[in-house]
Design an enzyme around this catalytic site. Structure first.
Site: not given
Length: 681
Positions: A22-24
Site C-alpha cells: 500500500q502506498s501510504t
C-alpha cells in the site's frame, strides 16, 4: 491444476511470491478492500498449481511508495530470491504494486526473463523472457509511471490552486492560531503576542538579532515556541529562534508557499536538505491573509538589515553591521578598477584594500588607499546634504525608549503572572493527590518547588529592572541641538557624543556606496552613490611618500626655485603656492620645510653663512675632512657614533673639530683603508 499454458513443472518446483504493498499508512488503514484483494492472490497461486507450502507472501512494504526501490526492503528481498533462482512466479494485484518507476521495473523484467520467472496480475500470466510478454509488461510499467505522474500533478495542481488564494492550511508559527472555522487569528495569550511584538520592536531599534538576544538575556525574558504537539512552551531565546521570527513572512500578514526547495545530498542517496530561497524566487505570496504583527514594508527592511549584518561582508557582498573600527565607510567602499568590495586594513594606518583578485587568483593587490582622506570628504558631503534637515530627534528618541521600557515592564509582569498561575496549579495538583501514593506525591511536590523557584527568580529580575535608570532628560541646549540636527550635526560629530557605530549608521542612512579609484599616484577619484541613485564625483589628493610621487612635482620645484631667487621667504612661498593648489607629500598644504628642502637642493641660500663651509682657524670641520677623504659626511658621523673615532664636540661652536695637521689626515686615510680601527683626538 494449472490454468495457464505458460506455467510448467519447472515453475511449480520453485516458490510463488505474492507481493503486497500500500502506498501510504493512511491507505493501509482506510483502503481495507484493496488490501483484502491483494491477500486473496494466495487463492490465485493455488489455482495456478502451487501448493500452500510453496507460496510466500511478502508484505513488509506496506505504507511505502513505489516511486523508488530504495526504501522497500520487501522488494529487495524478492529480487534477491529471483536472482538465486528460487522463484517461479511473482503475483501482484497489478503492476503499480510492484513498481511505478521504469528504472526499477525493466531491471526486474530482465532478471525474471533471465531466471525463467513468470509475472502474474489480475489480468493474466506473462513471461518476461518472451517478446510478447516483455511488450505487454513494458507497456503496463510505462502506464504505471505515467499514472503516478498524473496523480501527483493533479494533487499538486489542487494544492497550488488553494495556495494561490491563500487558503492552504500551512503550519502557523507561534503567535498565530487557526480557530474552529479555519480562520487565522492572533494567539489569545497576550503574553505571547506582546513577547513577539517586543522582538520586532527591539530589532527595529538595535538592528541586530544578536543584540536582541543580549537584551532578552539581560532582562531574563523567555521566548514562546511550539513543541511537536503544537503546545506553547517557554524557552531561553537563541539567535536561531529570534531570526526564525524575524524571517517568517506570516508575521507580516503574508501567506507564502514555496520558500524552500528540497535538494538531494548526492547521487543514489536518500538524504535530502531544505534550501531556503531568496524572496524573489518564492513560488506564491499573498499579502494581508493573516493578522499582521508588522507591515510588509517593515518586513522587507528587516530582511535587508539581516542580509547586511553578515560578518563576512567581503565574501557575501553585504555591508556588514556597523562596528567600532576607525574606518567610517567599511562595507560601503567598492574598487573603481575591478568593481569588487574593498576591505579595511588597520596595519600601521587605516587603509581600504581591494584584495579579492589576490585571494582568488594570487595576483598582487588591486589597490590600497588611505582611508582618512576619503572618510573626511564623504563626511563633509554628508553634512552638506543633511544641512537643510530639521528633526525632532530628541522627542522621537525619548518616545522610542519609553515604548521599549513599557514593553519590557509589561513582559516582566506577564511572565510573573504566568509563573504565579503555574505555582497555583502545581499547588492544587499536589493537594489533590492521595498522600499514600508517595511516588506521585513526590513528583508533584518537586514540580511545585520548581515553579516556586522560577517565580522567585522572575520577581528578583523584575525588581532589578525597576531600579534601572529610566529615560534621561537632556538640558534645553542639547534638546535644541537635536532639533536642528542638520545644522548642529558637524559640531555634535566632533564632540565625542556619538560613537563610531552611531556615526556609521548615520552615514548609511543617506549613502548607498562609495566607489574609489586611484587615477594617478597622488589622486583618488571618489564617487558617492546616494540613496535614490544620485552621485557625487571628485578627485581627492591623498598622501604619498615622497615629492617625486606628486603629479606636479616638477612644476612645484620650478615655482619654488623662481620665487626663492626673487628673494621671497619660505613661509610666504608656501602660503602662495598652497593657494595655487600645490601641497607637500603628506599634507594638504605646502609646508615651509618642503620649500626649504627644494631651495637648498639647488643651493639657493637665504643667509650668507649657508653658501660656503665654515672656516675655523687651526681646525678642520667634518665637511672639510669629508672633502679631502672623498667620503660623504655621514661616513665620518657613523664612525664617531660607533666609537671608531673618539672625539668630542667643541663647547663654543658645537661642532666636531679635528686638528689641522698632516698627521690627522694621514690617520683618517689609514682608517678609511682599514689599516687601523680606532682613532682618538
Amino acid at each position: 491444476m494449472s490454468t495457464s499454458e505458460l506455467v510448467t513443472l519447472q515453475h511449480l518446483n520453485r516458490k510463488a511470491i505474492i507481493y503486497i504493498r500500500q502506498s501510504t499508512p493512511h491507505q493501509l488503514v482506510s483502503n481495507q478492500e484493496s488490501l483484502r484483494l491483494q491477500y486473496a492472490l494466495r487463492q490465485r497461486a493455488s489455482e495456478l498449481g502451487w501448493s500452500d507450502n510453496n507460496i510466500e507472501v511478502i508484505d513488509s512494504d506496506l505504507g511505502t511508495t513505489a516511486a523508488s526501490a530504495e526504501q522497500r526492503p520487501g522488494f529487495k528481498e524478492m529480487l534477491a530470491q529471483v536472482t538465486l533462482g528460487l522463484v517461479g512466479i511473482i503475483l501482484s494485484y497489478d503492476v503499480t504494486r510492484l513498481s511505478r518507476n521504469c528504472s526499477d521495473w525493466y531491471p526486474l523484467l530482465d532478471l525474471c526473463g533471465y531466471r525463467g520467472c513468470l509475472i502474474a496480475d489480475r489480468d493474466g500470466v506473462y513471461d518476461p523472457g518472451s517478446a510478447n510478454g516483455r511488450l505487454l509488461l513494458g507497456l503496463k510499467g510505462q502506464i504505471s509511471e505515467v499514472e503516478l505522474h498524473t496523480i501527483r500533478a493533479r494533487l499538486t495542481a489542487g494544492i497550488l490552486s488553494k495556495a494561490q488564494r491563500g487558503e492552504l492550511a500551512l503550519t502557523l508559527p507561534v503567535g498565530l492560531v487557526r480557530n474552529e472555522l479555519g480562520v487565522v487569528e492572533k494567539e489569545p495569550n497576550r503574553e505571547v503576542v506582546d513577547r513577539i511584538d517586543l522582538v520586532f520592536q527591539t530589532f527595529g531599534r538595535v538592528k541586530s538579532a544578536a543584540k536582541v538576544l543580549r537584551m532578552f538575556n539581560e532582562q531574563g525574558l523567555l521566548l514562546p515556541r511550539r513543541d511537536r504537539f503544537g503546545d506553547i512552551i517557554w524557552h531561553k531565546p537563541s539567535v536561531a529562534s529570534i531570526i526564525s521570527i524575524l524571517k517568517n513572512p506570516a508575521y507580516a500578514g503574508a501567506f507564502v508557499y514555496g520558500r524552500t526547495r528540497t535538494l538531494k545530498s548526492g547521487s543514489g542517496s536518500n538524504l535530502s536538505q531544505q534550501k531556503h530561497l531568496p524572496m524573489e524566487e518564492w513560488k506564491i505570496r499573498v499579502n494581508d491573509v493573516y493578522p499582521a504583527y508588522i507591515s510588509w514594508q517593515t518586513y522587507e527592511q528587516n530582511q535587508s538589515q539581516l542580509m547586511n549584518n553578515y560578518a563576512e561582508y567581503d565574501r557575501n557582498k553585504t555591508r556588514g553591521i556597523p562596528r567600532p573600527g576607525a574606518a567610517l565607510l567599511h562595507g560601503l567602499v567598492y574598487c573603481g578598477e575591478c568593481g569588487h568590495k574593498m576591505v579595511v586594513q588597520y596595519k600601521m594606518s587605516t587603509r581600504y584594500i581591494c584584495n579579492f583578485l589576490r585571494q582568488q587568483y594570487g595576483v598582487p593587490v588591486c589597490q590600497y588607499i588611505p582611508a582618512d582622506t576619503i572618510d573626511e570628504y564623504v563626511v563633509n558631503a554628508f553634512f552638506e546634504a543633511l544641512s537643510p534637515v530639521e528633526l525632532d530627534a530628541y522627542q522621537q528618541a525619548v518616545k522610542a525608549q519609553q515604548q521599549t521600557e513599557d514593553s519590557v515592564k509589561r513582559a516582566h509582569c506577564q511572565q510573573i503572572e504566568r509563573l504565579r498561575y503555574q505555582v497555583a496549579l502545581a499547588e492544587r495538583q499536589f493537594n489533590r493527590v492521595d498522600p499514600d501514593n508517595r511516588l506521585v506525591a513526590a513528583e508533584l511536590e518537586q514540580r511545585w518547588e520548581n515553579s516556586l523557584r522560577e517565580l522567585k527568580l522572575a520577581e528578583i529580575a523584575d525588581a532589578q529592572h525597576q531600579h534601572t535608570p529610566k529615560v534621561t532628560l537632556l538640558p534645553k541646549e542639547l534638546k535644541a541641538t537635536f532639533t536642528a540636527i542638520g545644522q548642529t550635526l558637524p559640531q555634535l560629530w566632533h564632540s565625542g557624543v556619538l560613537t563610531q557605530v552611531q556615526k556609521k549608521s548615520l552615514l548609511r542612512c543617506l549613502i548607498d556606496k562609495v566607489v574609489i579609484h586611484r587615477v594617478v599616484r597622488d589622486q583618488v577619484r571618489t564617487r558617492i552613490v546616494w540613496k535614490g541613485g544620485d552621485t557625487t564625483t571628485i578627485d581627492l589628493p591623498i598622501p604619498v611618500g615622497s615629492l617625486a610621487e606628486l603629479t606636479n612635482a616638477h612644476e612645484l620645484e620650478t615655482q619654488i626655485i623662481s620665487l626663492s631667487q626673487e628673494g621671497f621667504d619660505d613661509q610666504i612661498i608656501a602660503q602662495q603656492l598652497t593657494v595655487q593648489g600645490y601641497r607637500s607629500p603628506l599634507r594638504k598644504t605646502l609646508l615651509p620645510s618642503t620649500v626649504k628642502t627644494i631651495r637648498l637642493k639647488h643651493r639657493i641660500f637665504q643667509n650668507h653663512s649657508q653658501s660656503h663651509p665654515r672656516q675655523i682657524s687651526g681646525y678642520l670641520t667634518i665637511p672639510q675632512v669629508a672633502t679631502v677623504l672623498a667620503v660623504p659626511p655621514h661616513w665620518i658621523y657613523d664612525r664617531i657614533r660607533k666609537g671608531a673615532i673618539a672625539i668630542s664636540r667643541d663647547e663654543t661652536t658645537g661642532l666636531y673639530l679635528f686638528p689641522d695637521l698632516p698627521e690627522t689626515l694621514q690617520q683618517l686615510q689609514q682608517l678609511k683603508a682599514g689599516q687601523i680601527y680606532n682613532l682618538r683626538f
